[in-house]
Design an enzyme around this catalytic site. Structure first.
Site, mmCIF file in Angstrom:
data_model
loop_
_atom_site.group_PDB
_atom_site.id
_atom_site.type_symbol
_atom_site.label_atom_id
_atom_site.label_comp_id
_atom_site.label_asym_id
_atom_site.label_seq_id
_atom_site.Cartn_x
_atom_site.Cartn_y
_atom_site.Cartn_z
ATOM 1 N N HIS A 101 0.888 -1.164 0.000
ATOM 2 C CA HIS A 101 0.000 0.000 0.000
ATOM 3 C C HIS A 101 0.929 1.219 0.000
ATOM 4 O O HIS A 101 2.000 1.165 0.607
ATOM 5 C CB HIS A 101 -0.828 0.143 1.279
ATOM 6 C CG HIS A 101 -1.747 -0.976 1.607
ATOM 7 N ND1 HIS A 101 -1.339 -2.101 2.263
ATOM 8 C CD2 HIS A 101 -3.083 -1.118 1.420
ATOM 9 C CE1 HIS A 101 -2.379 -2.901 2.456
ATOM 10 N NE2 HIS A 101 -3.452 -2.328 1.955
ATOM 11 N N ASP A 104 2.347 2.068 3.381
ATOM 12 C CA ASP A 104 3.357 1.183 3.985
ATOM 13 C C ASP A 104 4.757 1.641 3.634
ATOM 14 O O ASP A 104 5.707 1.353 4.345
ATOM 15 C CB ASP A 104 3.271 -0.255 3.440
ATOM 16 C CG ASP A 104 1.879 -0.809 3.429
ATOM 17 O OD1 ASP A 104 1.107 -0.474 4.330
ATOM 18 O OD2 ASP A 104 1.567 -1.584 2.503
ATOM 19 N N GLU A 232 -11.061 -6.887 -3.894
ATOM 20 C CA GLU A 232 -10.847 -7.938 -2.888
ATOM 21 C C GLU A 232 -12.064 -8.044 -1.966
ATOM 22 O O GLU A 232 -12.295 -7.162 -1.130
ATOM 23 C CB GLU A 232 -9.582 -7.603 -2.080
ATOM 24 C CG GLU A 232 -9.228 -8.665 -1.061
ATOM 25 C CD GLU A 232 -7.897 -8.388 -0.353
ATOM 26 O OE1 GLU A 232 -6.968 -7.872 -0.995
ATOM 27 O OE2 GLU A 232 -7.811 -8.693 0.840
ATOM 28 N N ASP A 296 -4.911 -13.962 -1.664
ATOM 29 C CA ASP A 296 -4.215 -13.623 -0.426
ATOM 30 C C ASP A 296 -4.328 -14.860 0.443
ATOM 31 O O ASP A 296 -5.427 -15.225 0.889
ATOM 32 C CB ASP A 296 -4.875 -12.421 0.269
ATOM 33 C CG ASP A 296 -4.402 -11.089 -0.302
ATOM 34 O OD1 ASP A 296 -3.616 -11.100 -1.272
ATOM 35 O OD2 ASP A 296 -4.830 -10.035 0.208
HETATM 36 C C1 XLS Z 1 -7.589 -6.445 4.748
HETATM 37 C C2 XLS Z 1 -7.166 -6.698 3.376
HETATM 38 C C3 XLS Z 1 -5.989 -5.857 2.891
HETATM 39 C C4 XLS Z 1 -5.881 -5.944 1.406
HETATM 40 C C5 XLS Z 1 -5.102 -4.847 0.783
HETATM 41 O O1 XLS Z 1 -8.282 -7.222 5.382
HETATM 42 O O2 XLS Z 1 -6.882 -8.067 3.247
HETATM 43 O O3 XLS Z 1 -4.829 -6.258 3.519
HETATM 44 O O4 XLS Z 1 -5.337 -7.161 0.987
HETATM 45 O O5 XLS Z 1 -5.618 -3.600 1.085
HETATM 46 NI NI NI Z 2 -5.914 -9.064 1.675
HETATM 47 NI NI NI Z 3 -7.566 -9.285 4.982
#
Ligand code: XLS
Ligand code: NI
Ligand code: NI
Length: 435
Positions: A101, A104, A232, A296
């Site tokens: 991000h 970060d 996501e 993820d």
């Molecule tokens: C939070 C999300 C975040 C995304 C990216 O729960 O998983 O980490 O992957 O913003």
């Molecule tokens: Ni995530």
């Molecule tokens: Ni997450």
């Protein structure tokens, strides 16, 4: 010159399943060919900058437990030290990708213009560090949920100035992702949702979010970014209810706003669990619509019911996920991102290495089990058998007919269906042979 952060630790190598050393790969052998492709190219592992380097170990009841040499993260010198350490870890692990991000990477400078210019500076620095290394950017994204300005949402905020700020932010992050050759760009809408319907116009917020995503897609094409735009899904946390609830909800949203074919899904194992689904359910839903983008790979604690973002460590679960990924033709531009953080008592640099080594090995072992199931074909044969009736001419013709004609046929042929076993236990036993 090394930062010395990982002093005493050496490059993690593949030693085979018989090895009892703690910091070696027992299953992840990047060059090993699985179903005609290098294991590294199937899995496409990525390290998440936020959990591994930016997160300071806080929880709702207490502050930082990690005291890294680059904390507090409030100046450019320390931001660069953090990057130096990150690349040292990528070298030790031999991971091919990383993700970030904006927040970060760069220190928070207090104004949009200053943040944009420090993002540019630090991403130039990352670009230099990528030179001569075999590492790519899996995805970039904007943190539009931590700062108080986002408390009522980003593109769904009732205040148009926040919408503007979000659009300006995503433009900067897309530019930076493009500059670093990013494979994808992710939007996760942690605050795109609501706390109470008493103060929320849901229809208007959804329209704004749809329009926003269309602007992102238009800009991607304008700058010639060839990566995939991903959203996501997550049902809740931090918002009570998030608009990107799960894969099916996101697919409906993308179709409503004309974005199918442009946007795919980044699916997170922990988010699937929070939504009351299995991870393979989410993967299968996305795959059925050609919208599987990336994953993820971080699990949740099954007892606590919140987003604990733990490294994966359950081979049977991971194997079923990769089974559905392989069936769908693989991850394409996506990869396996460890959106996972250490437990806050895991203070030492070695813990960071161990978390990733274990996770990579679990995924490699899951991938091999999934590939073996695909090669054996047992599950596919069972499906073919279960749906065999549909290959008859009469069954196919029925799909093109209507209720009247079908009723006439049922009466004429005296059709009375004979129930058949679904064979679930036999199939579960079958899977257990591979995991
Ligand atoms: C939070 C999300 C975040 C995304 C990216 O729960 O998983 O980490 O992957 O913003
Ligand atoms: Ni995530
Ligand atoms: Ni997450």
């Amino acid at each position: 010159m090394s930062t010395g952060f990982f002093e005493g630790l050496s490059k993690v190598t593949y030693q085979g399943a018989q090895s009892t050393e703690p910091l070696v790969y027992r299953h992840y052998n990047p060059e090993e060919v699985v179903l005609g492709k290098r294991m590294a190219d199937h899995l496409r592992f990525a390290v998440a900058w936020w959990h591994s380097f930016a997160w300071e170990g806080g929880d709702p009841f207490g502050g930082a437990t990690f005291q890294r040499p680059w904390h507090p993260q409030d100046d450019m010198g320390r931001a660069k030290m953090k990057a130096d350490v990150a690349f040292e870890m990528f070298d030790l692990l031999g991971v091919p990708y990383y993700c970030w991000h904006d927040a970060d990477l760069r220190p928070e400078q207090g104004s949009f213009a200053a943040n944009l210019s420090t993002l540019d500076e630090i991403t130039d620095y990352l670009g230099e560090k990528m030179q001569g290394r075999d590492i790519g950017l899996l995805w970039g994204t904007a943190n539009m949920f931590s700062d108080r300005r986002w408390m009522s949402g980003a593109s769904t905020n009732p205040d148009p100035d926040v919408f503007a700020y979000a659009a300006a932010t995503v433009k900067g992050c897309l530019d930076a992702t493009h500059k670093l050759g990013g494979q994808n760009y992710v939007l996760w809408g942690g605050r795109e949702g609501y706390e109470t319907l008493l103060n929320t116009d849901m229809g208007q917020e959804l329209d704004h979010m749809g329009r926003f995503l269309n602007m992102v897609v238009d800009y991607k094409h304008k700058i010639g970014f060839e990566g995939t735009i991903l959203v996501e899904p997550k049902p809740q946390e931090p918002s009570k209810h998030q608009y990107d609830f799960d894969a099916a909800t996101c697919i409906g949203f993308l179709r409503k706003y004309g974005l199918e074919g442009e946007v795919k899904l980044n699916l997170e194992q922990g988010h699937a669990i929070l939504a009351g689904h299995s991870f393979e359910h989410e993967i299968a839903v996305a795959a059925a619509d050609g919208m599987l983008g990336s994953i993820d790979m971080n699990r949740n604690d099954y007892q606590s019911g919140w987003d604990t973002d733990q490294f994966p460590n359950n081979v049977p679960e991971v194997a079923l996920a990769y089974y559905h990924i392989l069936k769908a033709g693989g991850l394409g531009t996506g990869g396996t991102n460890f959106d996972a953080k250490l437990r806050r008592q895991s203070l030492d640099p070695v813990d960071l290495i161990a978390g990733h080594v274990g996770a990579m090995d679990v995924c490699a072992r899951g991938l091999k089990a999934a590939a073996a199931m695909i090669e054996d074909g047992g599950l596919e044969d069972a499906l073919t058998d279960r749906y065999a009736g549909w290959s008859s001419e009469a069954a196919q013709a029925m799909l093109g007919s209507d209720l009247e004609a079908i009723q006439a046929r049922v009466l004429a042929e005296g059709i009375e269906p004979a129930p058949r076993s679904g064979r679930q236990e036999i199939l579960e036993n079958y899977v257990n042979r591979f995991v």
